[in-house]
Design a protein around this motif. Sequence first.
Motif: not given
Length: 177
Positions: A96-97, A110-114, A123-126
Amino acid sequence: GIAAQPEPVGGAQLRVGSANLLFGIAHPTPLGEWIAAQDLDVLGLQEVLDSDRSKLNWPRILESWRERFPYQWVEQHEHFGMALLSRIPFERVRAEYVGANTASEGGRPVALHARLEWGGGTRVVVVHPVRPGDAWRQLERERFFGELGRELGAQPGRLLVMGDHNATGASPHWQGL
């Protein structure tokens, strides 16, 4: 879909860590020692840079860690790259940008979802939202935290959110999330 659910690496607990690589990390060795001492399974990183600003080529360093973390996703940006590293397979990575409203932060992740193959799927969100500041930053933060909260709350199952939230426990954005 996933054909088989592997046993969690190292036992029934998932060991996670997160670090902002720009501030306070002048050399990769102390971070690598901390990762080894904690026996981390998953690592979220913010400000993954290859620039004069960081003095280190973090994308190349992370690649050298592939034996420990064979699953890696690195979203590069001149000032604000992000990465998800794991000993456990993950899939469905989505970055996500932020919009292109500022010269240095436009188009940055601003976020990485995996989806991590652990515990029946986790679910992992950085995250690394913009820091507090002027009116544009305030609007962007409200948008980011609001959308993230709605998205995370709408999906059942295991969830891990980690990163540099650029917020304290007293932040209304953090409290709302």
